[in-house]
Design a protein around this motif. Structure first.
Motif, PDB file in Angstrom:
ATOM      1  N   PHE A 200       0.832  -1.206   0.000  1.00  0.00           N
ATOM      2  CA  PHE A 200       0.000   0.000   0.000  1.00  0.00           C
ATOM      3  C   PHE A 200       0.865   1.255   0.000  1.00  0.00           C
ATOM      4  O   PHE A 200       0.622   2.214  -0.734  1.00  0.00           O
ATOM      5  CB  PHE A 200      -0.929   0.027   1.218  1.00  0.00           C
ATOM      6  N   ASP A 204       0.505   3.024  -3.421  1.00  0.00           N
ATOM      7  CA  ASP A 204      -0.533   4.055  -3.297  1.00  0.00           C
ATOM      8  C   ASP A 204       0.004   5.392  -2.781  1.00  0.00           C
ATOM      9  O   ASP A 204      -0.496   6.443  -3.166  1.00  0.00           O
ATOM     10  CB  ASP A 204      -1.652   3.556  -2.385  1.00  0.00           C
ATOM     11  N   SER A 209       3.794   1.916  -8.675  1.00  0.00           N
ATOM     12  CA  SER A 209       2.938   0.818  -9.117  1.00  0.00           C
ATOM     13  C   SER A 209       3.720  -0.148 -10.001  1.00  0.00           C
ATOM     14  O   SER A 209       4.395   0.245 -10.952  1.00  0.00           O
ATOM     15  CB  SER A 209       1.745   1.378  -9.894  1.00  0.00           C
ATOM     16  N   PRO A 334      -7.153   0.413  -1.747  1.00  0.00           N
ATOM     17  CA  PRO A 334      -5.966   0.105  -2.544  1.00  0.00           C
ATOM     18  C   PRO A 334      -6.196   0.363  -4.025  1.00  0.00           C
ATOM     19  O   PRO A 334      -7.226  -0.025  -4.587  1.00  0.00           O
ATOM     20  CB  PRO A 334      -5.733  -1.395  -2.275  1.00  0.00           C
ATOM     21  N   THR A 337      -7.211   6.799  -5.830  1.00  0.00           N
ATOM     22  CA  THR A 337      -6.562   8.064  -5.490  1.00  0.00           C
ATOM     23  C   THR A 337      -6.759   8.361  -4.010  1.00  0.00           C
ATOM     24  O   THR A 337      -7.872   8.281  -3.494  1.00  0.00           O
ATOM     25  CB  THR A 337      -7.149   9.217  -6.327  1.00  0.00           C
ATOM     26  N   LEU A 338      -5.685   8.678  -3.314  1.00  0.00           N
ATOM     27  CA  LEU A 338      -5.759   8.898  -1.867  1.00  0.00           C
ATOM     28  C   LEU A 338      -6.225  10.315  -1.554  1.00  0.00           C
ATOM     29  O   LEU A 338      -5.735  11.282  -2.138  1.00  0.00           O
ATOM     30  CB  LEU A 338      -4.377   8.681  -1.218  1.00  0.00           C
ATOM     31  N   ARG A 343      -4.050   9.368   3.162  1.00  0.00           N
ATOM     32  CA  ARG A 343      -2.597   9.415   2.980  1.00  0.00           C
ATOM     33  C   ARG A 343      -1.885   9.579   4.317  1.00  0.00           C
ATOM     34  O   ARG A 343      -0.891   8.901   4.610  1.00  0.00           O
ATOM     35  CB  ARG A 343      -2.217  10.550   2.027  1.00  0.00           C
TER      36      ARG A 343
END
Length: 375
Positions: A200, A204, A209, A334, A337-338, A343
């Motif tokens: 994560f 994220d 990624s 997961p 967009t955070l 975050r």
């Protein structure tokens, strides 16, 4: 599998509660029937040889089958670990500190080689063209490795077993092993949190990624390469001081991770290498200190390592039970967009909380005696 983070955290905690009863019983069982250790070892290997392929064949929605196979795998892994750690006194050339350290170095180094292989294997299989069947072949490979390990190690169970005194909480306390069990749990929590949240955080938060596996591989490779270094350091400084040194390095790594921003590849790689290096001392020194305490007190080792196994797995369960529902509460998803809250929560759970826990573990380590038993 389509399981939510909260449900997964709760599930892992429930499985660890099974271990609370199971692992000490497995230790007692192997001590009670020392002549059957070869049968126990083959049973452990068989449970993994069958469990891994079946686990990676499951489809989404098969939650109860998922739980059942995890229980089988955890039981087999616990039984194998308890057997191999419980034989420290008989597998080492002697019960002298140098011989115990040499055994621990090979054992923990071998364990890390297995972790590195497991981390790299899915990518290797994918590159070989396994496509959508990659995880199925991964399970088959793990099952095959379990069978191979059982065959290669078959002769070690034929040797004599050191029979010690029956285990009791008072005996563990008098040997100093109870403090080491608590330290094991406390010291495992920070690594358990970062292990649970690694993907994560990398994908994220940092936006790496598809690259997280390489950083994970760097972490475990560094840990494996650190084993001979920490072995030499412990010979010069002693086990307690070596742990303190490694914990200080780990705390620096957690502080650095808290300030990472999206795209910080090089800084994250350096932190992975340094934190893996620090973890190498934990996995080498702590079980070594525990073995020494048991041997000095003449206690049955397998029974004691049943509790040791449980302490390590409880840390992983607590990490999942704390971190995953917390992320779920702050709407972390997961791959999505955070938002700012998600975050901050992810950074807190991955870096800040482990840093605090590691600092507490460091303070507790300072209360240990300067010298181990047998030195």
């Amino acid at each position: 599998m389509g399981i939510s983070l909260t449900a997964l955290g709760s599930l892992l905690l429930i499985l660890r509660m099974i271990d609370l009863v199971q692992d000490p019983l497995l230790g007692l069982l192997t001590d009670r029937f020392p002549a059957a250790q070869a049968t126990f070892a083959n049973t452990a290997a068989l449970s993994m040889a069958l469990g891994f392929p079946l686990l990676f064949m499951l489809q989404a929605g098969m939650t109860w089958a998922f739980v059942a196979l995890l229980i089988i795998l955890f039981t087999g892994y616990s039984l194998g670990s308890i057997l191999i750690y419980g034989r420290s006194a008989s597998l080492a050339r002697s019960a002298q500190p140098d011989d115990l350290l040499r055994l621990a170095s090979w054992r923990e180094g071998g364990q890390l080689v297995g972790v590195i292989l497991a981390a790299a294997l899915p990518s290797l299989l994918l590159a070989a063209g396994t496509g959508s069947d990659t995880w199925f072949y991964f399970g088959l490979c793990l099952g095959g490795i379990a069978c191979l390990a059982a065959w290669i190690s078959r002769t070690i169970w034929r040797g004599p077993v050191e029979i010690g005194e029956n285990l009791s909480l008072l005996g563990l306390k008098q040997a100093g092993a109870m403090k080491l069990l608590f330290l094991m749990l406390l010291n495992s929590l920070p690594v358990a949190l970062t292990s649970t949240l690694f993907l994560f955080f990398a994908e994220d938060h940092l936006g790496l990624s598809g690259e997280a596996g390489l950083f994970l591989l760097a972490f475990f490779l560094s840990a494996g390469l650190s084993i001979p270094v920490w072995s030499r350091v412990s010979t010069r400084l002693g086990n307690r001081n070596t742990l303190i040194l490694a914990m200080g390095l780990a705390i620096i790594c957690f502080v650095g991770a808290a300030f990472l921003a999206p795209g910080d590849r090089v800084a994250f790689l350096l932190i992975c290498v340094a934190s893996g290096f620090a973890m190498g001392a934990d996995i080498l020194i702590l079980p070594l200190m525990f073995s020494k305490a048991l041997i000095a007190a003449g206690l049955k080792a397998a029974s004691a390592f049943g509790y040791w196994s449980f302490a390590g797995k409880l840390a992983l369960a607590l990490a999942a039970a704390i971190a995953l529902p917390l992320l779920d509460f702050f709407n972390f998803t997961p791959g999505a967009t955070l938002n700012a809250n998600a975050r901050r929560t992810l950074v807190f759970a991955y870096a800040v909380l482990p840093c605090v826990l590691k600092l507490i573990a460091l303070c507790f380590t300072l209360t240990l005696p300067q010298k181990d038993p047998l030195t």
